[in-house]
Design an enzyme around this catalytic site. Structure first.
Site, PDB file in Angstrom:
ATOM      1  N   HIS A 131       0.825  -1.201   0.000  1.00  9.51           N
ATOM      2  CA  HIS A 131       0.000   0.000   0.000  1.00  9.51           C
ATOM      3  C   HIS A 131       0.866   1.260   0.000  1.00  9.51           C
ATOM      4  O   HIS A 131       0.513   2.274   0.606  1.00  9.51           O
ATOM      5  CB  HIS A 131      -0.948   0.009   1.203  1.00  9.51           C
ATOM      6  CG  HIS A 131      -2.301   0.599   0.918  1.00  9.51           C
ATOM      7  ND1 HIS A 131      -3.387  -0.170   0.601  1.00  9.51           N
ATOM      8  CD2 HIS A 131      -2.743   1.889   0.890  1.00  9.51           C
ATOM      9  CE1 HIS A 131      -4.442   0.610   0.421  1.00  9.51           C
ATOM     10  NE2 HIS A 131      -4.064   1.867   0.571  1.00  9.51           N
TER      11      HIS A 131
ATOM     12  N   GLY B 151       0.979   5.049  -8.688  1.00 12.12           N
ATOM     13  CA  GLY B 151      -0.013   5.868  -8.020  1.00 12.12           C
ATOM     14  C   GLY B 151       0.400   7.298  -7.778  1.00 12.12           C
ATOM     15  O   GLY B 151      -0.049   8.212  -8.484  1.00 12.12           O
TER      16      GLY B 151
END
Length: 377
Positions: free
Chosen positions: A264, A318
C-alpha cells in the site's frame, strides 16, 4: 490552486522526481502530506525505494533491439506498456477535474486507469472517458452495499474489479494525525453517498479520513468475502495487497485472475516487507495460475524493468500520477505516463530486450552484490 504557467521552467520536467518537485511547490502542506506520507515512522515507505535501488539488472549483449517495443497485455487486453494507474483516493484534492483528468491521461497513454471506492468523481463519468477502467473495491461493513458497488461498476463499463485486501482499517499515518487532516467541503467519496461526512470534521490530533474509513470499511473481510465477490461478478478479479506466497497461492486457487504484490505504498503496516522483495517468491508460488502485478515505490522505467525481471506482469503507479495532476492537471498526468513509457523503452533496449517478454528472462543481483552497481547499502 495556483499552477505554473505553460512557459514556466517548472513545466520542463524530465523525470518523475521533477514532477513531484513541481507538485510539492503548489500543493497545500496538508494535502501534500496526505499524498506523500506513510504510516508509523515511514520505514516501509523509505524501504520500498531503497529495495528497488538495490536491484541491479544484468543486461544482455549483442541483441537486436531496433524494433524495441513496450507493448504488452494485461488481463488479456493489449496495453501500450505493462503499467496501470493505481487506485488513489480523492483526486479532486489536487485537481478540479479529479479522476476524470487522470483517466483521460491513462487513455492517451494506452494503459488502464483504476477508479477507487473513495473516488471523488462518479464511476460513470470516469468510464465515460472511453479508456479501460478497473474498479477498486474496499469491502464495506454493509455487504449488500459492497456488492451493489460492484454491479454499478459493471454497468458503467469497468473491465475488472480490484479488491484491496490489506486495509481492515487505515494505517496510522502520523502526518495526517499531526495535521488534523480533513477533507475540504468540495471533496467527498461520491460512491459512499452522505455517509462520508465524518471525513470533513476536523479534529486536533486525529485524521478525519481515518475516522471515516473506520466507520465504512469492514475489518472482517476474509477469503469467504473473496468467494462471494468471485461468485457475484463476471469481471476479472484482482486482489491487491498480497505479500505472502501462501496468500498468493490461495488467491489463485480462489479464482483471482491477478494479484498485486503491494504494501500500500508504505501506508498500512509500517515494517512490512518492500513489495519488490516479496515479488519473486509470490511470482514463483502462483506460476501461471494468475497474473502478478506490483506496486509501491515505482518511480521510473528502470523500476518497471526490475519488476518484470523479478516476475511481474506489470506495475501499478499511483503517487506520480497525482503529482502530475497537481502540477499541471491532465497535461501533468500525461507527462508522467509519457516519461514512464520513454524510460521503459530506454531500459528495455539498453538491457538487450526487444520487448517485455525478453525482460522477464533477465537476471538480477541484489543486496550486498548490488554495491558493485554503485548502489549504497
Amino acid at each position: 490552486m495556483g499552477r505554473p504557467g505553460a512557459d514556466s521552467p517548472d513545466c520542463a520536467v524530465h523525470t518523475l522526481a521533477d514532477v513531484e518537485r513541481v507538485a510539492a511547490a503548489v500543493l497545500p502542506p496538508g494535502v501534500r502530506d496526505f499524498v506523500a506520507g506513510g504510516s508509523g515512522a515511514e520505514t516501509t515507505l523509505a524501504a520500498n525505494r531503497a529495495a528497488l535501488d538495490r536491484v541491479c539488472v544484468v543486461p544482455r549483449a549483442l541483441r537486436d533491439v531496433s524494433g524495441c517495443t513496450t507493448e504488452s497485455t494485461l488481463l488479456g487486453r493489449p496495453v501500450a506498456m505493462p503499467v496501470a494507474v493505481a487506485p488513489v483516493a480523492y483526486h479532486r484534492l489536487v485537481c478540479a477535474e479529479g479522476e476524470t483528468a487522470a483517466a483521460r491521461a491513462a487513455k492517451a497513454a494506452g494503459v488502464p486507469f483504476t477508479a477507487g471506492t473513495l473516488s471523488s468523481v462518479p464511476i460513470e463519468e470516469i468510464t465515460g472517458v472511453g479508456g479501460p477502467v478497473w474498479f477498486q473495491l474496499y469491502w464495506l461493513r454493509d455487504t449488500a452495499r459492497t456488492l451493489d458497488l460492484v454491479r454499478r461498476a459493471e454497468d458503467a463499463g469497468c473491465t475488472a474489479v480490484m479488491l484491496t485486501v490489506d486495509v481492515p482499517w487505515m494505517g496510522r499515518r502520523l502526518r495526517d494525525v499531526r495535521n488534523g487532516f480533513a477533507l475540504p467541503r468540495g471533496v467527498r467519496a461520491v460512491h459512499l453517498a452522505a455517509a462520508d461526512s465524518t471525513a470533513h470534521r476536523r479534529r486536533g490530533g486525529a485524521s478525519a479520513v481515518a475516522a471515516h474509513t473506520a466507520e465504512a470499511f469492514s475489518p472482517a473481510v476474509t477469503w469467504e468475502s473473496v468467494a462471494a465477490l468471485r461468485a457475484h461478478t463476471r469481471l476479472p478479479l484482482i486482489l491487491k495487497g498480497v505479500l505472502d506466497a501462501r496468500d498468493a497461492r490461495r488467491a489463485a486457487d480462489s479464482g483471482a485472475d491477478a494479484i498485486v504484490v503491494s504494501n500500500h505504498g508504505g501506508r498500512q503496516l509500517d515494517g512490512a516487507v518492500p513489495s519488490i522483495d516479496a515479488l519473486p517468491e509470490v511470482a514463483a508460488a502462483v506460476g501461471s495460475g494468475c497474473e502478478v502485478l506490483m506496486d509501491s515505490g515505482v518511480r521510473g522505467g528502470t523500476d518497471v524493468l526490475r519488476a518484470l525481471a523479478l516476475g511481474a506482469s506489470a506495475v501499478l503507479v499511483g503517487r506520480p500520477v497525482i503529482w502530475g495532476l497537481a502540477a499541471t492537471g491532465e497535461a501533468g498526468a500525461r507527462r508522467v505516463l509519457e516519461l514512464l513509457g520513454d524510460e521503459l523503452r530506454d531500459a528495455l533496449g539498453l538491457s538487450g530486450c526487444a520487448d517485455v517478454a525478453d525482460a522477464r528472462e533477465l537476471r538480477t543481483v541484489s543486496g550486498a552484490m548490488s554495491e558493485r552497481c554503485g548502489v549504497a547499502p
